[in-house]
Design an enzyme around this catalytic site. Structure first.
Site, PDB file in Angstrom:
ATOM      1  N   LYS A  54     -10.370   9.244   7.105  1.00 14.95           N
ATOM      2  CA  LYS A  54      -9.042   9.770   6.771  1.00 14.95           C
ATOM      3  C   LYS A  54      -9.177  11.153   6.143  1.00 14.95           C
ATOM      4  O   LYS A  54      -8.436  12.078   6.480  1.00 14.95           O
ATOM      5  CB  LYS A  54      -8.316   8.800   5.830  1.00 14.95           C
ATOM      6  CG  LYS A  54      -7.874   7.530   6.546  1.00 14.95           C
ATOM      7  CD  LYS A  54      -7.489   6.405   5.616  1.00 14.95           C
ATOM      8  CE  LYS A  54      -7.258   5.127   6.433  1.00 14.95           C
ATOM      9  NZ  LYS A  54      -7.060   3.937   5.622  1.00 14.95           N
ATOM     10  N   GLN A  98      -6.750   2.172  -0.538  1.00 15.47           N
ATOM     11  CA  GLN A  98      -7.461   1.488   0.542  1.00 15.47           C
ATOM     12  C   GLN A  98      -7.530  -0.022   0.261  1.00 15.47           C
ATOM     13  O   GLN A  98      -8.014  -0.444  -0.790  1.00 15.47           O
ATOM     14  CB  GLN A  98      -8.872   2.083   0.700  1.00 15.47           C
ATOM     15  CG  GLN A  98      -9.644   1.543   1.884  1.00 15.47           C
ATOM     16  CD  GLN A  98      -9.014   1.879   3.236  1.00 15.47           C
ATOM     17  OE1 GLN A  98      -8.552   2.992   3.466  1.00 15.47           O
ATOM     18  NE2 GLN A  98      -8.986   0.907   4.133  1.00 15.47           N
ATOM     19  N   ASP A 121       1.558   4.748   3.519  1.00 18.61           N
ATOM     20  CA  ASP A 121       1.118   3.554   4.239  1.00 18.61           C
ATOM     21  C   ASP A 121       2.317   2.686   4.638  1.00 18.61           C
ATOM     22  O   ASP A 121       2.209   1.804   5.485  1.00 18.61           O
ATOM     23  CB  ASP A 121       0.182   2.722   3.338  1.00 18.61           C
ATOM     24  CG  ASP A 121      -1.226   2.672   3.885  1.00 18.61           C
ATOM     25  OD1 ASP A 121      -1.419   3.053   5.054  1.00 18.61           O
ATOM     26  OD2 ASP A 121      -2.129   2.240   3.144  1.00 18.61           O
TER      27      ASP A 121
END
Ligand code: NDP
Length: 294
Positions: A54, A98, A121
Site C-alpha cells: 500500500k 491493518q 477502508d
C-alpha cells in the site's frame, strides 16, 4: 465457448492512472497532497507485506504515505491514541488500520475511533449502515467490493434486474458486496456455510461473487451458462512444481468455470490488484472532502 477473462491488472492500472492524474492536478491547482496513514500492530508477515504494498503504491501515485508500526503487545488505549492523533493531523486524509489486529485488541472499538471522513477502508459502522440503507450513500465503499463492482463494469455485465449470488457474508467482502449489488438493483442472495443447496442457488445466478476461502469449490457444472463470475478467494494449494511449493487459486475452479461462464476473473490477476487501486481512489476522495471543507 470460453469466457471473457476479466483482466484485473489492466483495470487496476487504469484506476491508478486516473488517481495519479487527479493527484497531480490537486497539487498544481490547490498545492495540496493527499496523505494515507497505515497503522500496523505487530509483525504478522502477511500484514506487513500488505502494508508495504500500500505504501509503495502511494509513492508511485504521488500520495504521501505515513507508516506507523506498533508492537504486538500494544494496549487498546495506545492504539486508539495513535488513531486519535491521525484523526487530528490535517496532512492525513485516510487512516488504514491493518486487520486482523492481535487477539487482545478490540477491533470494533479501534475502527469506531477512525474519523468518518478518514475511513478509507469503509469499515466504520456508519459507512456500512449508509451502504445498507435505501437513499443513503456512504462516504467510502470497502475496497475489495468496490473493486469487484469495477470489474463487473469492465465485463459489461448488466447488474440492474440480474440475479446475483454472493458466496460468503464476511463484514469485509460478502456483506458489503451484497449491499452494493442490491443498491445497483440486482436481486441478491447471500449464501454461507449453512446454506443447504448452494448449487441450486448458483444455477439461477447471472452474477456470482465467490468470497469463501475454499479452494476451487465452485465448479463449472454449478454455474448458469453465460453468467459473470467474480472470484475473490485467495487460497494456497500444494504444488511441488512451483518455486515456493504452492500456488494460489480462487474459490472457483477456473478451468471448468471458464467453459460455462460468459466472463470470469482469474486468480491471481483478477480481484487482487483491485483492492489497493480502490484504496488509492478512496484516499483521493478523502483529500477532496478535506479540500472542500477548506
Ligand atoms: P471469511 O472467512 O471472513 O468469510 C468466509 C465466508 O464464507 C463466511 O461467511 C462463511 O460462512 C462462508 N463459507 C465458508 N465455507 C463455506 C462453504 N463451504 N459454503 C458456503 N459458504 C462458506 O473470509 P473473507 O470474506 O475475509 O475472505 C474470503 C476469501 O476472499 C478468502 O480466500 C480471502 O483470502 C479472500 N480475500 C481476497 C481479497 C482480495 O483482495 N482479493 C480481500 C479479502 C479477502 P459463515 O458466515 O456461515 O461462517
Amino acid at each position: 465457448m470460453s469466457a471473457y477473462i476479466i483482466d484485473g491488472k489492466q483495470v487496476a492500472s487504469r484506476v491508478k492512472e486516473e488517481v495519479a492524474t487527479a493527484v497531480t492536478r490537486m497539487k498544481e491547482e490547490h498545492n495540496y497532497t493527499p496523505g494515507l496513514a497505515t497503522v500496523l500492530v505487530g509483525e504478522d508477515p502477511a500484514s506487513a507485506t500488505y502494508v508495504r504494498m500500500k505504501q509503495r503504491t502511494c509513492e508511485k501515485l504521488g500520495i504521501r504515505s505515513v507508516g506507523i508500526t506498533l508492537p504486538a503487545d500494544s494496549s487498546q488505549t495506545e492504539v486508539e491514541e495513535v488513531v486519535a492523533k491521525l484523526n487530528a493531523d490535517p496532512e492525513v486524509n485516510g487512516i488504514l488500520v491493518q486487520l486482523p489486529l492481535p487477539g487482545h485488541l478490540d477491533e470494533e472499538a479501534v475502527l469506531n475511533t477512525i474519523d468518518l471522513e478518514k475511513d478509507v477502508d469503509g469499515f466504520h459502522p456508519v459507512n456500512i449502515g449508509r451502504l445498507a440503507m435505501k437513499g443513503r450513500n456512504p462516504l467510502f465503499i470497502p475496497c475489495t467490493p468496490a473493486g469487484c463492482m469495477e470489474l463487473l463494469r469492465d465485463a459489461g455485465t448488466e447488474i440492474s434486474g440480474a440475479e446475483a449470488v454472493i458466496l460468503g457474508r464476511s463484514n469485509i467482502v460478502g456483506l458489503p458486496m451484497a449491499m452494493l449489488l442490491q443498491k445497483a438493483n440486482a436481486t441478491v442472495t447471500i449464501c454461507h456455510s449453512r446454506t443447504k443447496d448452494l448449487k441450486g442457488h448458483l444455477q439461477q445466478a447471472d452474477i456470482v461473487v465467490a468470497a469463501i476461502g475454499r479452494a476451487q469449490m465452485v465448479t463449472g457444472d454449478m454455474l448458469k451458462p453465460g453468467c459473470t463470475v467474480i472470484d475473490v478467494g485467495i487460497n494456497r494449494v500444494d504444488d511441488p512444481e512451483a518455486k515456493r511449493g504452492y500456488r494460489l487459486v480462487g474459490d472457483v475452479d477456473f478451468a471448468s468455470a471458464k467453459e460455462v461462464a460468459g466472463a470470469i476473473t482469474p486468480v491471481p490477476g483478477g480481484v487482487g490488484p483491485m483492492t489497493i487501486a480502490m484504496l488509492m481512489k478512496n484516499t483521493l476522495h478523502a483529500a477532496e472532502i478535506a479540500l472542500s471543507k477548506g
